[in-house]
Design an enzyme around this catalytic site. Structure first.
Site, PDB file in Angstrom:
ATOM      1  CB  SER A 106      -0.850   0.079   1.257  1.00 14.95           C
ATOM      2  OG  SER A 106      -1.120  -1.152   1.794  1.00 14.95           O
ATOM      3  CG  HIS A 127      -2.427  -0.909  -3.596  1.00 22.15           C
ATOM      4  ND1 HIS A 127      -2.764   0.357  -3.196  1.00 22.15           N
ATOM      5  CD2 HIS A 127      -2.670  -1.724  -2.543  1.00 22.15           C
ATOM      6  CE1 HIS A 127      -3.186   0.307  -1.944  1.00 22.15           C
ATOM      7  NE2 HIS A 127      -3.149  -0.936  -1.524  1.00 22.15           N
ATOM      8  CD  GLU A 139      -3.415   3.559  -5.495  1.00 20.20           C
ATOM      9  OE1 GLU A 139      -3.720   4.735  -5.302  1.00 20.20           O
ATOM     10  OE2 GLU A 139      -2.787   2.887  -4.643  1.00 20.20           O
ATOM     11  CG  ASN A 177      -3.450   3.633   1.155  1.00 21.33           C
ATOM     12  OD1 ASN A 177      -4.675   3.650   1.287  1.00 21.33           O
ATOM     13  ND2 ASN A 177      -2.757   2.523   1.040  1.00 21.33           N
TER      14      ASN A 177
HETATM   15  N1  CAA Z   1     -15.280  -8.789   2.310  1.00 20.38           N
HETATM   16  C1  CAA Z   1     -15.759  -9.265   1.138  1.00 20.38           C
HETATM   17  N2  CAA Z   1     -16.910  -8.848   0.587  1.00 20.38           N
HETATM   18  C2  CAA Z   1     -17.597  -7.916   1.254  1.00 20.38           C
HETATM   19  C3  CAA Z   1     -17.169  -7.382   2.494  1.00 20.38           C
HETATM   20  C4  CAA Z   1     -15.952  -7.865   3.020  1.00 20.38           C
HETATM   21  N3  CAA Z   1     -15.448  -7.409   4.165  1.00 20.38           N
HETATM   22  N4  CAA Z   1     -18.081  -6.480   2.907  1.00 20.38           N
HETATM   23  C5  CAA Z   1     -19.037  -6.452   1.988  1.00 20.38           C
HETATM   24  N5  CAA Z   1     -18.743  -7.308   0.982  1.00 20.38           N
HETATM   25  C6  CAA Z   1     -19.508  -7.535  -0.220  1.00 20.38           C
HETATM   26  C7  CAA Z   1     -20.864  -8.132   0.092  1.00 20.38           C
HETATM   27  O1  CAA Z   1     -20.794  -9.546   0.104  1.00 20.38           O
HETATM   28  C8  CAA Z   1     -21.666  -7.629  -1.083  1.00 20.38           C
HETATM   29  O2  CAA Z   1     -21.416  -8.414  -2.227  1.00 20.38           O
HETATM   30  P1  CAA Z   1     -22.610  -8.784  -3.225  1.00 20.38           P
HETATM   31  O3  CAA Z   1     -23.201  -7.469  -3.658  1.00 20.38           O
HETATM   32  O4  CAA Z   1     -21.944  -9.524  -4.356  1.00 20.38           O
HETATM   33  O5  CAA Z   1     -23.555  -9.609  -2.450  1.00 20.38           O
HETATM   34  C9  CAA Z   1     -21.068  -6.252  -1.393  1.00 20.38           C
HETATM   35  O6  CAA Z   1     -19.776  -6.276  -0.797  1.00 20.38           O
HETATM   36  C10 CAA Z   1     -21.861  -5.133  -0.823  1.00 20.38           C
HETATM   37  O7  CAA Z   1     -21.965  -5.382   0.538  1.00 20.38           O
HETATM   38  P2  CAA Z   1     -23.179  -4.917   1.450  1.00 20.38           P
HETATM   39  O8  CAA Z   1     -24.389  -4.655   0.573  1.00 20.38           O
HETATM   40  O9  CAA Z   1     -23.337  -5.838   2.592  1.00 20.38           O
HETATM   41  O10 CAA Z   1     -22.625  -3.634   2.134  1.00 20.38           O
HETATM   42  P3  CAA Z   1     -22.358  -2.213   1.586  1.00 20.38           P
HETATM   43  O11 CAA Z   1     -23.281  -1.819   0.520  1.00 20.38           O
HETATM   44  O12 CAA Z   1     -22.262  -1.421   2.817  1.00 20.38           O
HETATM   45  O13 CAA Z   1     -20.899  -2.309   0.932  1.00 20.38           O
HETATM   46  C11 CAA Z   1     -18.557  -2.059   1.148  1.00 20.38           C
HETATM   47  C12 CAA Z   1     -19.798  -2.764   1.661  1.00 20.38           C
HETATM   48  C13 CAA Z   1     -18.384  -2.372  -0.343  1.00 20.38           C
HETATM   49  C14 CAA Z   1     -17.382  -2.612   1.919  1.00 20.38           C
HETATM   50  C15 CAA Z   1     -18.775  -0.519   1.330  1.00 20.38           C
HETATM   51  O14 CAA Z   1     -19.113  -0.256   2.653  1.00 20.38           O
HETATM   52  C16 CAA Z   1     -17.564   0.294   0.949  1.00 20.38           C
HETATM   53  O15 CAA Z   1     -17.332   0.581  -0.209  1.00 20.38           O
HETATM   54  N6  CAA Z   1     -16.755   0.689   1.964  1.00 20.38           N
HETATM   55  C17 CAA Z   1     -15.547   1.474   1.763  1.00 20.38           C
HETATM   56  C18 CAA Z   1     -14.415   0.532   1.535  1.00 20.38           C
HETATM   57  C19 CAA Z   1     -13.143   1.266   1.264  1.00 20.38           C
HETATM   58  O16 CAA Z   1     -13.029   2.483   1.368  1.00 20.38           O
HETATM   59  N7  CAA Z   1     -12.117   0.487   0.898  1.00 20.38           N
HETATM   60  C20 CAA Z   1     -10.787   1.030   0.684  1.00 20.38           C
HETATM   61  C21 CAA Z   1      -9.987   0.800   1.923  1.00 20.38           C
HETATM   62  S1  CAA Z   1      -8.388   1.458   1.792  1.00 20.38           S
HETATM   63  C22 CAA Z   1      -7.486   0.220   1.145  1.00 20.38           C
HETATM   64  O17 CAA Z   1      -7.911  -0.888   0.938  1.00 20.38           O
HETATM   65  C23 CAA Z   1      -6.114   0.612   0.825  1.00 20.38           C
HETATM   66  C24 CAA Z   1      -5.074  -0.125   1.528  1.00 20.38           C
HETATM   67  O18 CAA Z   1      -4.008  -0.226   0.992  1.00 20.38           O
HETATM   68  C25 CAA Z   1      -5.245  -0.606   2.915  1.00 20.38           C
END
Ligand code: CAA
Length: 273
Positions: A106, A127, A139, A177
């Site tokens: 990351s 990434h 990325e 990030n």
């Molecule tokens: N793992 C795997 N799949 C997941 C999950 C998880 N932890 N959480 C939710 N999902 C899946 C669900 O199974 C669902 O899939 P389907 O549509 O195929 O059934 C889909 O995501 C949507 O889930 P929900 O309807 O239950 O929930 P939601 O609409 O609230 O979406 C989310 C969940 C997609 C995680 C949403 O909350 C979101 O986009 N959150 C922000 C995530 C984010 O910002 N990520 C970047 C993090 S930074 C990073 O990753 C960088 C790094 O280097 C660390």
């Protein structure tokens, strides 16, 4: 991250080797993928046949030498530069000459990993974001040594996995990030200063800005240890106080409150007994 990446890669038609330090961890990763695929079948997002075919494309192993057949190796180990450099040295020894060796880091300098190998032109960052099965962005990180072919192949790979690639220079935090972590860090500072409760900070950013989740829910999803490692790497590179991890975050990691993966972070994920 590794299992999420393996899942979308296999669903996109690639043959995948999941290599872990022990066979039991590798098997557990694949069992987790099977469970997630099963849920997708139950929700009628994919057919049982598609799930079965994707699963049959995945091999779980602890044997490093199996990677010698791969065209692309993407590491997703702990965010520690020494561990990653050591791994790149080993991978360079094992992988075929044409193989691209990529990192899912990351924030860490991709160039340091590239220079451990005899093929720095074939090393780049790929990434994925958390959860990797859902988030569309990838990325593609270009260290100064990477060839045009390597970067193009990495982008083609991401597109083939139904992701949206963006190209970024090899600088700590890349795009996402570098912008996201000052915000998350400042949310922890706000909590530490008692300005609002974490629930209210989360609600504020969801309902006031339309973010899908608030900063504490997101920190727990990413993992507090990973988040701290990201902030430390950003601070190391830029010396910008915005990136200096707030003491509370460091103490949470010391207390092994790492987020969802450890059952407790800012929120508690242990089921009520
Ligand atoms: N793992 C795997 N799949 C997941 C999950 C998880 N932890 N959480 C939710 N999902 C899946 C669900 O199974 C669902 O899939 P389907 O549509 O195929 O059934 C889909 O995501 C949507 O889930 P929900 O309807 O239950 O929930 P939601 O609409 O609230 O979406 C989310 C969940 C997609 C995680 C949403 O909350 C979101 O986009 N959150 C922000 C995530 C984010 O910002 N990520 C970047 C993090 S930074 C990073 O990753 C960088 C790094 O280097 C660390």
């Amino acid at each position: 991250m590794g299992s999420g990446i393996a899942q979308c890669t296999a669903l996109s038609g690639f043959e995948v080797v999941v290599r872990s330090r022990s066979q039991s961890t590798a098997d557990a990763l694949v069992a987790g993928i099977e469970k997630t695929l099963q849920k997708q079948v139950e929700k009628e997002k994919i057919t049982g046949e598609v799930a079965g075919t994707a699963l049959s494309r995945i091999t779980a192993t602890s044997d490093f030498s199996v990677l010698s057949d791969c065209d692309l190796v993407l590491e997703s180990v702990v965010e520690d530069i020494h561990t990653k450099k050591h791994l790149f040295l080993e991978l360079d020894r094992i992988c075929a000459d044409h193989t691209i060796i990529a990192t899912n880091t990351s924030t860490l300098p991709v160039i340091e990993m590239a220079m451990e190998t005899g093929r720095p032109d074939k090393v780049c960052g790929i990434h994925f974001f958390n959860p990797a099965t859902v988030m569309k962005l990838v990325e593609v990180v270009r260290p100064i040594t990477a060839s045009e072919d390597t970067i193009e192949s990495a982008k083609e790979f991401a597109t083939a996995c139904d992701k949206i690639p963006v190209e970024v220079r090899d600088q700590a935090g890349f795009v996402v990030n570098a912008l996201l972590f000052p915000y998350l860090n400042n949310a922890v500072r706000m909590l530490e200063q008692g300005i609002a409760s974490m629930e209210d900070i989360d609600t504020s950013m969801k309902e006031g800005c339309g973010f899908p989740m608030g900063p504490f829910t997101l920190l727990d999803l990413v993992g507090l240890d990973t988040s701290l490692a990201i902030l430390d790497a950003l601070y190391e590179e830029y010396r910008d106080p915005n990136y200096a991890a707030v003491p509370l975050l460091r103490r949470m990691v010391t207390a092994e409150r790492l987020g969802r993966k450890s059952g407790r972070g800012f929120y508690n994920y242990h089921s009520e007994k």
